[in-house]
Design a protein around this motif. Structure first.
Motif, PDB file in Angstrom:
ATOM      1  N   LEU A  37       0.821  -1.213   0.000  1.00 29.23           N
ATOM      2  CA  LEU A  37       0.000   0.000   0.000  1.00 29.23           C
ATOM      3  C   LEU A  37       0.854   1.262   0.000  1.00 29.23           C
ATOM      4  CD1 LEU A  37      -2.841  -1.054   2.464  1.00 29.23           C
ATOM      5  CD2 LEU A  37      -2.946  -0.919  -0.036  1.00 29.23           C
ATOM      6  N   GLU A  38       1.945   1.246   0.726  1.00 22.52           N
ATOM      7  CA  GLU A  38       2.831   2.416   0.763  1.00 22.52           C
ATOM      8  C   GLU A  38       3.424   2.681  -0.622  1.00 22.52           C
ATOM      9  OE1 GLU A  38       6.998   3.053   2.826  1.00 22.52           O
ATOM     10  OE2 GLU A  38       5.382   2.939   4.303  1.00 22.52           O
ATOM     11  N   GLU A  39       3.922   1.644  -1.266  1.00 24.03           N
ATOM     12  CA  GLU A  39       4.468   1.805  -2.622  1.00 24.03           C
ATOM     13  C   GLU A  39       3.399   2.278  -3.592  1.00 24.03           C
ATOM     14  OE1 GLU A  39       7.535   1.518  -4.164  1.00 24.03           O
ATOM     15  OE2 GLU A  39       8.434   1.359  -2.171  1.00 24.03           O
ATOM     16  N   LEU A  40       2.182   1.739  -3.444  1.00 26.98           N
ATOM     17  CA  LEU A  40       1.085   2.133  -4.322  1.00 26.98           C
ATOM     18  C   LEU A  40       0.721   3.596  -4.114  1.00 26.98           C
ATOM     19  CD1 LEU A  40      -1.071   1.443  -6.418  1.00 26.98           C
ATOM     20  CD2 LEU A  40      -2.491   0.551  -4.546  1.00 26.98           C
ATOM     21  N   ALA A  41       0.641   4.035  -2.877  1.00 25.47           N
ATOM     22  CA  ALA A  41       0.352   5.447  -2.597  1.00 25.47           C
ATOM     23  C   ALA A  41       1.413   6.350  -3.212  1.00 25.47           C
ATOM     24  CB  ALA A  41       0.245   5.682  -1.091  1.00 25.47           C
ATOM     25  N   LEU A  42       2.667   5.960  -3.089  1.00 25.87           N
ATOM     26  CA  LEU A  42       3.753   6.750  -3.672  1.00 25.87           C
ATOM     27  C   LEU A  42       3.667   6.777  -5.198  1.00 25.87           C
ATOM     28  CD1 LEU A  42       6.673   5.609  -1.370  1.00 25.87           C
ATOM     29  CD2 LEU A  42       5.779   7.937  -1.569  1.00 25.87           C
ATOM     30  N   ALA A  43       3.364   5.636  -5.797  1.00 26.37           N
ATOM     31  CA  ALA A  43       3.239   5.584  -7.260  1.00 26.37           C
ATOM     32  C   ALA A  43       2.101   6.489  -7.732  1.00 26.37           C
ATOM     33  CB  ALA A  43       3.015   4.142  -7.714  1.00 26.37           C
ATOM     34  N   TYR A  44       0.973   6.417  -7.059  1.00 24.96           N
ATOM     35  CA  TYR A  44      -0.144   7.292  -7.423  1.00 24.96           C
ATOM     36  C   TYR A  44       0.234   8.763  -7.228  1.00 24.96           C
ATOM     37  CZ  TYR A  44      -3.607   3.489  -7.823  1.00 24.96           C
ATOM     38  OH  TYR A  44      -4.334   2.385  -8.196  1.00 24.96           O
ATOM     39  N   PHE A  45       0.875   9.083  -6.118  1.00 27.37           N
ATOM     40  CA  PHE A  45       1.286  10.456  -5.843  1.00 27.37           C
ATOM     41  C   PHE A  45       2.221  10.961  -6.947  1.00 27.37           C
ATOM     42  CE2 PHE A  45       4.136  13.604  -3.959  1.00 27.37           C
ATOM     43  CZ  PHE A  45       3.238  14.493  -3.393  1.00 27.37           C
ATOM     44  N   GLN A  46       3.211  10.147  -7.289  1.00 25.30           N
ATOM     45  CA  GLN A  46       4.200  10.557  -8.284  1.00 25.30           C
ATOM     46  C   GLN A  46       3.615  10.661  -9.686  1.00 25.30           C
ATOM     47  OE1 GLN A  46       7.190   7.594  -7.523  1.00 25.30           O
ATOM     48  NE2 GLN A  46       8.174   8.845  -5.943  1.00 25.30           N
ATOM     49  N   SER A  47       2.522   9.948  -9.946  1.00 23.94           N
ATOM     50  CA  SER A  47       1.901  10.029 -11.262  1.00 23.94           C
ATOM     51  C   SER A  47       0.738  11.026 -11.274  1.00 23.94           C
ATOM     52  CB  SER A  47       1.410   8.644 -11.712  1.00 23.94           C
ATOM     53  OG  SER A  47       0.391   8.170 -10.860  1.00 23.94           O
ATOM     54  N   ALA A  48       0.585  11.773 -10.195  1.00 24.38           N
ATOM     55  CA  ALA A  48      -0.451  12.811 -10.048  1.00 24.38           C
ATOM     56  C   ALA A  48      -1.861  12.239 -10.042  1.00 24.38           C
ATOM     57  CB  ALA A  48      -0.294  13.907 -11.096  1.00 24.38           C
ATOM     58  N   SER A  49      -2.005  10.989  -9.647  1.00 21.09           N
ATOM     59  CA  SER A  49      -3.327  10.397  -9.427  1.00 21.09           C
ATOM     60  C   SER A  49      -3.672  10.635  -7.962  1.00 21.09           C
ATOM     61  CB  SER A  49      -3.301   8.897  -9.743  1.00 21.09           C
ATOM     62  OG  SER A  49      -3.044   8.680 -11.096  1.00 21.09           O
ATOM     63  N   LEU A  50      -3.947  11.895  -7.662  1.00 20.17           N
ATOM     64  CA  LEU A  50      -4.012  12.325  -6.268  1.00 20.17           C
ATOM     65  C   LEU A  50      -5.210  11.769  -5.516  1.00 20.17           C
ATOM     66  CD1 LEU A  50      -2.746  15.969  -6.740  1.00 20.17           C
ATOM     67  CD2 LEU A  50      -1.434  13.925  -6.114  1.00 20.17           C
ATOM     68  N   GLY A  51      -6.327  11.605  -6.165  1.00 26.25           N
ATOM     69  CA  GLY A  51      -7.486  11.002  -5.502  1.00 26.25           C
ATOM     70  C   GLY A  51      -7.188   9.573  -5.075  1.00 26.25           C
ATOM     71  N   ARG A  52      -6.546   8.839  -5.953  1.00 26.28           N
ATOM     72  CA  ARG A  52      -6.168   7.465  -5.627  1.00 26.28           C
ATOM     73  C   ARG A  52      -5.100   7.434  -4.551  1.00 26.28           C
ATOM     74  NH1 ARG A  52      -5.977   4.780 -11.666  1.00 26.28           N
ATOM     75  NH2 ARG A  52      -8.244   4.704 -11.946  1.00 26.28           N
ATOM     76  N   ALA A  53      -4.125   8.333  -4.643  1.00 24.39           N
ATOM     77  CA  ALA A  53      -3.075   8.396  -3.622  1.00 24.39           C
ATOM     78  C   ALA A  53      -3.688   8.687  -2.256  1.00 24.39           C
ATOM     79  CB  ALA A  53      -2.049   9.471  -3.980  1.00 24.39           C
ATOM     80  N   GLU A  54      -4.636   9.600  -2.233  1.00 24.62           N
ATOM     81  CA  GLU A  54      -5.302   9.940  -0.978  1.00 24.62           C
ATOM     82  C   GLU A  54      -6.035   8.726  -0.405  1.00 24.62           C
ATOM     83  OE1 GLU A  54      -8.909  12.706   0.790  1.00 24.62           O
ATOM     84  OE2 GLU A  54      -8.108  13.177  -1.203  1.00 24.62           O
TER      85      GLU A  54
END
Length: 102
Positions: A37-54
Motif C-alpha cells: 500500500l505504501e508503494e502504491l500510494a507513492l506511485a499514485y502520488f508521483q503520477s499525479a493520481s491524487l485522488g487514488r493516492a489519498e
C-alpha cells in the motif's frame, strides 16, 4: 510478491504509472499489506493520481493511526490538492509521530 517487486522496479525507474498497474494488482491480492500500500500510494502520488493516492494513504492511516509516514504521505497528498487546512492537520501529526521522508 512478484507484482510488488515489479512495481517497485518501475517506480525506481521513473515510471510511477507503470508501477501503479502492478502495485494495484498486488494490493488487490494483499489488501492489508502495508509495504504494498505504501508503494502504491507513492506511485499514485508521483503520477499525479491524487485522488487514488489519498484513498490509499487514508487506508494506511486506518490500518495504523500511529504510522507517521502514512500521515506524511496523506498530508503531502492533501497539500498537493490545495487542501491546506486538512494537510496541516496530517503534517502536524506526522511531525509529532517523528515521521521522516523515505
Amino acid at each position: 510478491m512478484e507484482l510488488f517487486e515489479r512495481g517497485r522496479m518501475f517506480r525506481a525507474a521513473g515510471d510511477p504509472s507503470g508501477a501503479a498497474r502492478f502495485l494495484s494488482e498486488a494490493a488487490a491480492s494483499e489488501p492489508t499489506n502495508r509495504a504494498v500500500l505504501e508503494e502504491l500510494a507513492l506511485a499514485y502520488f508521483q503520477s499525479a493520481s491524487l485522488g487514488r493516492a489519498e484513498a490509499v494513504a487514508r487506508e494506511l492511516v486506518r490500518l495504523d493511526p500511529s504510522d507517521g509516514y502514512a500521515r506524511l504521505l496523506l498530508g503531502r497528498t492533501l497539500a498537493r490538492q490545495s487542501r491546506d487546512s486538512e494537510a496541516a492537520v496530517e503534517l502536524k501529526l506526522a511531525a509529532a509521530l517523528g515521521a521522516e521522508s523515505r
